[in-house]
Design a protein around this motif. Sequence first.
Motif, PDB file in Angstrom:
ATOM      1  N   GLU A  29      -3.161   9.440 -15.725  1.00 11.95           N
ATOM      2  CA  GLU A  29      -1.830   8.901 -15.473  1.00 11.95           C
ATOM      3  C   GLU A  29      -1.753   8.182 -14.125  1.00 11.95           C
ATOM      4  N   VAL A  30      -2.452   8.723 -13.115  1.00 15.27           N
ATOM      5  CA  VAL A  30      -2.502   8.030 -11.823  1.00 15.27           C
ATOM      6  C   VAL A  30      -3.171   6.676 -11.971  1.00 15.27           C
ATOM      7  N   GLN A  31      -4.249   6.635 -12.770  1.00 11.69           N
ATOM      8  CA  GLN A  31      -4.933   5.364 -13.001  1.00 11.69           C
ATOM      9  C   GLN A  31      -4.028   4.388 -13.753  1.00 11.69           C
ATOM     10  N   ASP A  32      -3.286   4.903 -14.739  1.00 10.67           N
ATOM     11  CA  ASP A  32      -2.350   4.039 -15.471  1.00 10.67           C
ATOM     12  C   ASP A  32      -1.261   3.500 -14.552  1.00 10.67           C
ATOM     13  N   GLU A  33      -0.750   4.341 -13.645  1.00 10.89           N
ATOM     14  CA  GLU A  33       0.277   3.901 -12.705  1.00 10.89           C
ATOM     15  C   GLU A  33      -0.279   2.845 -11.755  1.00 10.89           C
TER      16      GLU A  33
ATOM     17  N   VAL B 259       3.357  10.910  -9.400  1.00  9.79           N
ATOM     18  CA  VAL B 259       2.658  11.465 -10.559  1.00  9.79           C
ATOM     19  C   VAL B 259       2.020  12.800 -10.203  1.00  9.79           C
ATOM     20  N   ARG B 260       1.324  12.848  -9.065  1.00 10.87           N
ATOM     21  CA  ARG B 260       0.655  14.097  -8.666  1.00 10.87           C
ATOM     22  C   ARG B 260       1.666  15.210  -8.405  1.00 10.87           C
ATOM     23  N   ASP B 261       2.805  14.866  -7.814  1.00 11.64           N
ATOM     24  CA  ASP B 261       3.817  15.894  -7.519  1.00 11.64           C
ATOM     25  C   ASP B 261       4.353  16.523  -8.794  1.00 11.64           C
ATOM     26  N   ARG B 262       4.511  15.740  -9.865  1.00  8.31           N
ATOM     27  CA  ARG B 262       4.997  16.309 -11.127  1.00  8.31           C
ATOM     28  C   ARG B 262       4.023  17.344 -11.679  1.00  8.31           C
ATOM     29  N   TYR B 263       2.738  17.031 -11.606  1.00  9.54           N
ATOM     30  CA  TYR B 263       1.741  17.994 -12.095  1.00  9.54           C
ATOM     31  C   TYR B 263       1.654  19.214 -11.187  1.00  9.54           C
ATOM     32  N   ARG B 264       1.772  19.028  -9.895  1.00  8.98           N
ATOM     33  CA  ARG B 264       1.743  20.180  -8.986  1.00  8.98           C
ATOM     34  C   ARG B 264       2.933  21.101  -9.248  1.00  8.98           C
ATOM     35  N   GLN B 265       4.097  20.506  -9.533  1.00  9.39           N
ATOM     36  CA  GLN B 265       5.269  21.315  -9.828  1.00  9.39           C
ATOM     37  C   GLN B 265       5.069  22.124 -11.115  1.00  9.39           C
TER      38      GLN B 265
ATOM     39  N   LEU C  45      -7.472  20.901 -18.058  1.00  8.82           N
ATOM     40  CA  LEU C  45      -7.198  19.755 -18.919  1.00  8.82           C
ATOM     41  C   LEU C  45      -6.161  18.823 -18.271  1.00  8.82           C
ATOM     42  N   GLU C  46      -5.211  19.413 -17.580  1.00  9.11           N
ATOM     43  CA  GLU C  46      -4.160  18.578 -16.987  1.00  9.11           C
ATOM     44  C   GLU C  46      -4.662  17.789 -15.772  1.00  9.11           C
ATOM     45  N   ARG C  47      -5.697  18.309 -15.089  1.00  5.11           N
ATOM     46  CA  ARG C  47      -6.266  17.518 -13.993  1.00  5.11           C
ATOM     47  C   ARG C  47      -6.849  16.216 -14.521  1.00  5.11           C
ATOM     48  N   VAL C  48      -7.476  16.292 -15.665  1.00  5.84           N
ATOM     49  CA  VAL C  48      -7.992  15.067 -16.293  1.00  5.84           C
ATOM     50  C   VAL C  48      -6.833  14.161 -16.701  1.00  5.84           C
ATOM     51  N   GLU C  49      -5.787  14.771 -17.268  1.00  2.00           N
ATOM     52  CA  GLU C  49      -4.629  13.986 -17.688  1.00  2.00           C
ATOM     53  C   GLU C  49      -3.919  13.365 -16.486  1.00  2.00           C
ATOM     54  N   MET C  50      -3.850  14.132 -15.376  1.00  2.11           N
ATOM     55  CA  MET C  50      -3.213  13.601 -14.166  1.00  2.11           C
ATOM     56  C   MET C  50      -3.991  12.407 -13.630  1.00  2.11           C
TER      57      MET C  50
ATOM     58  N   ARG D  83       0.826  -1.204   0.000  1.00  2.00           N
ATOM     59  CA  ARG D  83       0.000   0.000   0.000  1.00  2.00           C
ATOM     60  C   ARG D  83       0.865   1.261   0.000  1.00  2.00           C
ATOM     61  N   ASP D  84       1.936   1.245   0.784  1.00  2.00           N
ATOM     62  CA  ASP D  84       2.844   2.397   0.805  1.00  2.00           C
ATOM     63  C   ASP D  84       3.530   2.578  -0.548  1.00  2.00           C
ATOM     64  N   ASP D  85       3.886   1.472  -1.188  1.00  2.00           N
ATOM     65  CA  ASP D  85       4.528   1.550  -2.500  1.00  2.00           C
ATOM     66  C   ASP D  85       3.570   2.147  -3.529  1.00  2.00           C
ATOM     67  N   LEU D  86       2.312   1.679  -3.511  1.00  2.00           N
ATOM     68  CA  LEU D  86       1.331   2.201  -4.453  1.00  2.00           C
ATOM     69  C   LEU D  86       1.096   3.693  -4.220  1.00  2.00           C
ATOM     70  N   ARG D  87       0.946   4.088  -2.973  1.00  2.00           N
ATOM     71  CA  ARG D  87       0.722   5.506  -2.673  1.00  2.00           C
ATOM     72  C   ARG D  87       1.920   6.362  -3.083  1.00  2.00           C
ATOM     73  N   ALA D  88       3.125   5.827  -2.908  1.00  2.00           N
ATOM     74  CA  ALA D  88       4.319   6.584  -3.300  1.00  2.00           C
ATOM     75  C   ALA D  88       4.354   6.795  -4.815  1.00  2.00           C
ATOM     76  N   ARG D  89       3.981   5.787  -5.588  1.00  2.00           N
ATOM     77  CA  ARG D  89       3.979   5.921  -7.039  1.00  2.00           C
ATOM     78  C   ARG D  89       2.892   6.894  -7.497  1.00  2.00           C
ATOM     79  N   GLN D  90       1.723   6.837  -6.872  1.00  2.00           N
ATOM     80  CA  GLN D  90       0.674   7.789  -7.213  1.00  2.00           C
ATOM     81  C   GLN D  90       1.073   9.210  -6.816  1.00  2.00           C
ATOM     82  N   LYS D  91       1.704   9.357  -5.690  1.00  2.00           N
ATOM     83  CA  LYS D  91       2.134  10.675  -5.218  1.00  2.00           C
ATOM     84  C   LYS D  91       3.173  11.275  -6.166  1.00  2.00           C
TER      85      LYS D  91
END
Length: 517
Positions: free
Chosen positions: A450-454, A360-366, A442-447, A350-358
């Motif tokens: 990508e989170v779903q793909d990850e 992706v989100r961090d890249r879009y936030r940046q 548009l990028e929120r949809v893309e994010m 669970r921690d690994d999955l959350r880290a991978r999702q995080k």
Amino acid sequence: MYLESIPRRLGGLGRHLMDAGRGSNERVIVRHDLSRDVPHDVTLALRMLAAPAHRVTRMKREVVHIVISPERMLSTDELETMLRTIEKEYGIPDGSARLLVEHEKGERARHYHVVYSMVSEATGRALRFNRSGDRDEMLARRFEIELGEKIQPSTRVERTAELLRQRGLADLAEIAAQGPVAEKGRRTSKAETRQNDRLGVDQVLLDERLRQAWRQSGNDMSRLRLELDAMGFCLAAGDQRIAGVPIVMLVDVETLKSTSLTRHLNRLALHGNGPRFREVAIGANFGELPPLAETTANLRKDALPRSADAVLFEFDRMVAEMEADGEREEAAKAKKGRARLDTRLSTLERDDLRARQKQVRDRYRQRDRIRRARVNRAFIAAGLFAGPETRKAAFYLVAAGVLATGAGLMPALVVAGIAVAAIPTFHSARRLRAITDQAAMLERVEMAREVQDETRSFFRERAIRQKAMSEKAYAQHARMRIHRNRQRNALTPEGPPTGVRRAVQGSANRRRGGPER
């Protein structure tokens, strides 16, 4: 009676003395009536007892911890008599400060922990506990005789009797000399007992598993290693060497308890009336083994998936037993429970999955922070250059510069107009903000995509790992089943039974990629 004196540093002694609750002492009592010159608070009392050792140069141990575990309840007078005898034996001055804690655990008689400072209050020097093992044994036998308890078996009967004679207790020495003699290596050592408590090992179950492996090997040392693997053990090379050969360590895969295989076999008397097993001979039988530290490290690394596989394997066995007994509905419920357990994520996964999702989100936030910085910069520039005076000054300066180059009036006016139009305005800043807001939507949809793909990628990799591990476990069970069937039917002239032939053929088909019948 069990009695042991342990010179030591404080470490976790306070926690051990006050440990109570499930799986530990049912009740802890600080005996203020038998403690002396120490505060009622255990932590402060231990610090006060350890303080004199800090003033002695090269002092490694701060206190001496004495454990007294009798076979029956002791009165206060009997305890005081025992404490006076112990203090006299080890040269602890009369009236020295001490802490006494009483533990109540199950149906056992209460046992006691006594703590003294390692520095004599009379001389200011360290107390001497040389040959404390022999002296503790002598004190235990003496108290058993004086209190009328049963004399426990010992490997030091003669030494105990000799020590009692040296102290002028000839009558007690004669009784102790008639005490039962324990065979060396047949009792669980103190270090092994502490290891069992620390790791939560059921020693009876561990011994029975080793006996079962020995019986299935047919008392043949060359086949013992395979049977140990089947019973959940592995072998490793210990740090200690005998005749240049590392001792063979038996490691329990589940609890990671390690013990000498030779000593364990001798303690269980698996050799019968024959000669005892020798460490060098055992080491020669098994050859070169991986180091103990490396083996335990690998087992710790694989502990999480191995424990999950063990639970799922028990589920499969239960489902098979229910189906064999005709309990179809219960078997279906058990299958659903197994499926839920199989898909449930562990804490690490669970921690690994959350880290991978995080990630992706961090890249879009940046990216979003960089765009907001561009918008803010545009508004700041508009505030500086959008005024009419600034725009007029810029127009005149550019036009004058173009005229100075020798160009005509019309080119100068055109270039100046283009330059003024390029000056940022609040309108252009608002237009840039609208564009960035639309891009962010548009990028929120893309994010999210990508989170779903990850997430899908994570579960795909997890399924591949689980399939590989299940195939590995199945192959190991098949190999063990084939090996046992071959051993069982080795003397049958018509060869192995049909079940073994089918298992062998199935393994060959899986290796070739063909169908398994």
